[in-house]
Design a protein around this motif. Sequence first.
Motif, PDB file in Angstrom:
ATOM      1  N   GLU A 193     109.873  75.457  69.437  1.00 30.13           N
ATOM      2  CA  GLU A 193     110.308  74.115  69.823  1.00 30.13           C
ATOM      3  C   GLU A 193     110.934  73.361  68.652  1.00 30.13           C
ATOM      4  OE1 GLU A 193     106.945  72.165  71.459  1.00 30.13           O
ATOM      5  OE2 GLU A 193     106.865  73.424  73.248  1.00 30.13           O
ATOM      6  N   GLY A 194     111.317  74.071  67.631  1.00 31.62           N
ATOM      7  CA  GLY A 194     111.871  73.406  66.469  1.00 31.62           C
ATOM      8  C   GLY A 194     110.826  73.293  65.375  1.00 31.62           C
ATOM      9  N   PHE A 195     111.231  73.543  64.134  1.00 31.16           N
ATOM     10  CA  PHE A 195     110.272  73.504  63.039  1.00 31.16           C
ATOM     11  C   PHE A 195     110.254  72.127  62.387  1.00 31.16           C
ATOM     12  CE2 PHE A 195     114.232  74.281  60.920  1.00 31.16           C
ATOM     13  CZ  PHE A 195     114.095  73.797  59.632  1.00 31.16           C
ATOM     14  N   ALA A 196     109.167  71.853  61.683  1.00 29.12           N
ATOM     15  CA  ALA A 196     109.017  70.572  60.992  1.00 29.12           C
ATOM     16  C   ALA A 196     109.889  70.595  59.742  1.00 29.12           C
ATOM     17  CB  ALA A 196     107.556  70.334  60.639  1.00 29.12           C
ATOM     18  N   VAL A 197     111.046  69.979  59.825  1.00 21.91           N
ATOM     19  CA  VAL A 197     112.028  70.097  58.755  1.00 21.91           C
ATOM     20  C   VAL A 197     111.577  69.415  57.470  1.00 21.91           C
ATOM     21  CG1 VAL A 197     113.327  68.025  59.343  1.00 21.91           C
ATOM     22  CG2 VAL A 197     114.519  69.978  58.321  1.00 21.91           C
ATOM     23  N   LEU A 198     110.618  68.490  57.563  1.00 23.44           N
ATOM     24  CA  LEU A 198     110.130  67.804  56.369  1.00 23.44           C
ATOM     25  C   LEU A 198     108.922  68.491  55.756  1.00 23.44           C
ATOM     26  CD1 LEU A 198     110.494  64.030  57.369  1.00 23.44           C
ATOM     27  CD2 LEU A 198     112.166  65.590  56.356  1.00 23.44           C
ATOM     28  N   ASP A 199     108.533  69.639  56.295  1.00 25.74           N
ATOM     29  CA  ASP A 199     107.416  70.400  55.734  1.00 25.74           C
ATOM     30  C   ASP A 199     107.967  71.697  55.138  1.00 25.74           C
ATOM     31  OD1 ASP A 199     105.154  71.818  55.094  1.00 25.74           O
ATOM     32  OD2 ASP A 199     104.114  71.422  56.978  1.00 25.74           O
TER      33      ASP A 199
ATOM     34  N   THR B 225     117.567  73.418  64.921  1.00 22.75           N
ATOM     35  CA  THR B 225     116.564  72.894  65.853  1.00 22.75           C
ATOM     36  C   THR B 225     115.323  72.517  65.073  1.00 22.75           C
ATOM     37  OG1 THR B 225     117.411  74.348  67.593  1.00 22.75           O
ATOM     38  CG2 THR B 225     115.230  73.378  67.937  1.00 22.75           C
ATOM     39  N   PHE B 226     115.011  71.222  65.022  1.00 18.23           N
ATOM     40  CA  PHE B 226     113.915  70.780  64.164  1.00 18.23           C
ATOM     41  C   PHE B 226     113.321  69.476  64.689  1.00 18.23           C
ATOM     42  CE2 PHE B 226     117.993  69.369  62.393  1.00 18.23           C
ATOM     43  CZ  PHE B 226     117.811  67.994  62.322  1.00 18.23           C
ATOM     44  N   GLU B 227     112.193  69.114  64.094  1.00 16.13           N
ATOM     45  CA  GLU B 227     111.543  67.850  64.427  1.00 16.13           C
ATOM     46  C   GLU B 227     111.236  67.093  63.146  1.00 16.13           C
ATOM     47  OE1 GLU B 227     107.904  68.594  66.466  1.00 16.13           O
ATOM     48  OE2 GLU B 227     106.886  69.419  64.709  1.00 16.13           O
ATOM     49  N   ILE B 228     111.245  65.775  63.263  1.00 14.81           N
ATOM     50  CA  ILE B 228     110.914  64.890  62.140  1.00 14.81           C
ATOM     51  C   ILE B 228     109.831  63.941  62.635  1.00 14.81           C
ATOM     52  CG2 ILE B 228     111.788  63.160  60.528  1.00 14.81           C
ATOM     53  CD1 ILE B 228     114.585  64.291  60.999  1.00 14.81           C
ATOM     54  N   THR B 229     108.660  63.996  62.035  1.00 16.89           N
ATOM     55  CA  THR B 229     107.554  63.146  62.472  1.00 16.89           C
ATOM     56  C   THR B 229     106.928  62.434  61.284  1.00 16.89           C
ATOM     57  OG1 THR B 229     105.852  64.845  62.257  1.00 16.89           O
ATOM     58  CG2 THR B 229     107.062  64.777  64.334  1.00 16.89           C
ATOM     59  N   TYR B 230     106.200  61.383  61.604  1.00 18.01           N
ATOM     60  CA  TYR B 230     105.549  60.595  60.545  1.00 18.01           C
ATOM     61  C   TYR B 230     104.504  61.426  59.815  1.00 18.01           C
ATOM     62  CZ  TYR B 230     101.258  60.209  63.251  1.00 18.01           C
ATOM     63  OH  TYR B 230     100.099  60.489  63.904  1.00 18.01           O
ATOM     64  N   ALA B 231     103.950  62.454  60.485  1.00 12.65           N
ATOM     65  CA  ALA B 231     102.871  63.237  59.883  1.00 12.65           C
ATOM     66  C   ALA B 231     103.309  63.916  58.595  1.00 12.65           C
ATOM     67  CB  ALA B 231     102.374  64.287  60.875  1.00 12.65           C
ATOM     68  N   HIS B 232     104.605  64.173  58.450  1.00  5.98           N
ATOM     69  CA  HIS B 232     105.102  64.862  57.268  1.00  5.98           C
ATOM     70  C   HIS B 232     105.669  63.900  56.224  1.00  5.98           C
ATOM     71  CE1 HIS B 232     105.430  67.935  60.563  1.00  5.98           C
ATOM     72  NE2 HIS B 232     104.593  68.490  59.713  1.00  5.98           N
TER      73      HIS B 232
ATOM     74  N   LEU C 127     114.861  66.994  51.545  1.00  3.91           N
ATOM     75  CA  LEU C 127     114.621  68.128  52.428  1.00  3.91           C
ATOM     76  C   LEU C 127     115.563  68.093  53.631  1.00  3.91           C
ATOM     77  CD1 LEU C 127     110.715  68.275  52.426  1.00  3.91           C
ATOM     78  CD2 LEU C 127     112.249  70.058  51.580  1.00  3.91           C
ATOM     79  N   LEU C 128     115.718  66.928  54.237  1.00  6.33           N
ATOM     80  CA  LEU C 128     116.590  66.810  55.405  1.00  6.33           C
ATOM     81  C   LEU C 128     118.042  67.060  55.029  1.00  6.33           C
ATOM     82  CD1 LEU C 128     116.917  66.198  58.381  1.00  6.33           C
ATOM     83  CD2 LEU C 128     116.989  63.762  57.832  1.00  6.33           C
ATOM     84  N   GLN C 129     118.462  66.530  53.897  1.00  9.26           N
ATOM     85  CA  GLN C 129     119.840  66.754  53.456  1.00  9.26           C
ATOM     86  C   GLN C 129     120.113  68.239  53.226  1.00  9.26           C
ATOM     87  OE1 GLN C 129     119.853  64.150  50.038  1.00  9.26           O
ATOM     88  NE2 GLN C 129     121.013  62.550  51.122  1.00  9.26           N
ATOM     89  N   THR C 130     119.153  68.937  52.609  1.00  2.00           N
ATOM     90  CA  THR C 130     119.326  70.365  52.354  1.00  2.00           C
ATOM     91  C   THR C 130     119.396  71.145  53.665  1.00  2.00           C
ATOM     92  OG1 THR C 130     118.125  70.172  50.254  1.00  2.00           O
ATOM     93  CG2 THR C 130     118.347  72.375  51.206  1.00  2.00           C
ATOM     94  N   ALA C 131     118.481  70.847  54.597  1.00  2.00           N
ATOM     95  CA  ALA C 131     118.484  71.553  55.881  1.00  2.00           C
ATOM     96  C   ALA C 131     119.790  71.312  56.632  1.00  2.00           C
ATOM     97  CB  ALA C 131     117.296  71.099  56.719  1.00  2.00           C
TER      98      ALA C 131
END
Length: 554
Positions: free
Chosen positions: A124-130, A157-164, A178-182
């Motif tokens: 379902e998409g990986f945590a891009v900030l982890d 395909t990724f997710e961005i959440t407050y948890a990370h 991290l987001l810029q690199t991805a």
Amino acid sequence: MAERQSSCAKDTRPEALQDSPIALPTLSAPIEDLLASNEPPSDADLLILNEHRGFLSSHITRLDDELACMIPASQDRRKTEQLEKDRTVLQERLGQFRGALSTMRRFPKEVLQEIFLKLARDGEGFAVLDPFQGAWLVSRVCRSWRAASRCPHLWTTFEITYAHMRAGDPRPRNPVALLQTALRYSGSCSLDFHIEFTNRSCLVDRSRIQDVLDVLMVHSERWACASFTLSVDLGVHLLGVRGKVPELKRLTFVGEEVVDDDRSPAIIRAFEDAPKLTHATVETAHLELPYPQLRSFTWRSYADFPDPVDPLFVIRHCPNLVHLDSSVETTDFDVETRPVILRIANTSLMHLAIKDPGLLASVSLPALVFLEVADRGAVSSLPFLAPFIHASKCSITTLILRDSSLLGARLADILELVPCLKDLVLVIHSKATPVSRIDGVLLHLIEVLSEMADGRAQHRLVPNLESVGVFSRIVWEDQSWPCVGANLVGMLQSRRYEGNGAFRTACFLFGVRPSIGVVFPNFTGTVILALSKMRREGLDISLSGWDWLEGAVL
């Protein structure tokens, strides 16, 4: 990779081998480094590795022969222990060579990429900030995996959440970097993402959240599927992408409204100029959307949300709409009956789920095959269903009825309107409904579904029915089941073994008491055996307490 030498002045073998009397050629430091890594060997390395693997295998075989010939006497114990120790060390060493020679290390980059892409598509998409998840984790295994992980589609395909991003995380990270690199790794591919920042769950300062949003907004021309769970004021911040989402096809926006009594909810206009947007899901937020081009629209909110989206407005302004869901699953409230007006025709709508049965008096939907309608307060769906179906001339195959229309004895009147029905679901939400009335609903349902047509080997109502379900929040009392069990078995047997034999699924689930959990049905042994037999023969039956029933049979 340069050819490595098979000998070196210094013994670089593990200490256990250096102390062993076994005489094996030493390896060069580069080969030892290869054994301790996940790197793929070169062609020259393969020759050296295969040669030494052969030495190890032959020595292990020789030790096995010696151990087999040892006499179990006290004077041989020390020698036996030494041989077993040497064999263990050689076996571990052989494992290193087998790992280095594994074909997994030498997979072509294209094959690895296909494997990684298959895993990415199934997720379902990986945590891009982890940096310890998804494509980030794959890239840390070895040089060849890192090269394979640079496939742009792995990063789309990724997710961005407050948890990370939360403060005090033991693993420091720079979310913006991290987001810029991805996004750089994703190249020019379309993006599919979910981002979640709400006032309740966000534990970081607003400026950092906006920085992350700003990075994502720079690439808005590549958004294909975007899902947001945001406080509405953060949603307003997305205005910068207005007119800059040319590829956006699917949008989900779940808002957390924070408004004063003196001001209206904010309106989010970021997506009203999205030329390819066809699927939209909105919850507790006000969005301006390009309605004429929508093919699917879902609206959900709490009961007293101000100015909810009128489903009649959507039907009127979406000539290509196929799916409309405007149901509410929270607080019960009364809905005023709509006045009967000239029916609005929509020839494309196939799926309709609404909270207001009065809407049926205002529309004509000839393509409709799925209908979910909820009775609210004193407004029943039955008076609207017959004229709606006659006016629409539609062939409904799935019907979901909620609340008060289920409590009368007029279910047969409804089923007569839908002869092509395949799936029937009754949902009873009101906790105030007495159990005795639920008994009547279920018994009446069993009765009408069991009735056969005169002189024909088929059922009188909905002869093509494939599944039936009854769901209720109400706790089912033990004493209610005996009067239902035998009739239930008769109906299921009739539907399963008579008529056209299309019936395949039956589900009856009721509420639970928090103190005792599921209320087990008080069925007789005969009923239990009959239900179990049908289940073994392929009928998919789900009942409250079914696990207990299976245990009783066993």
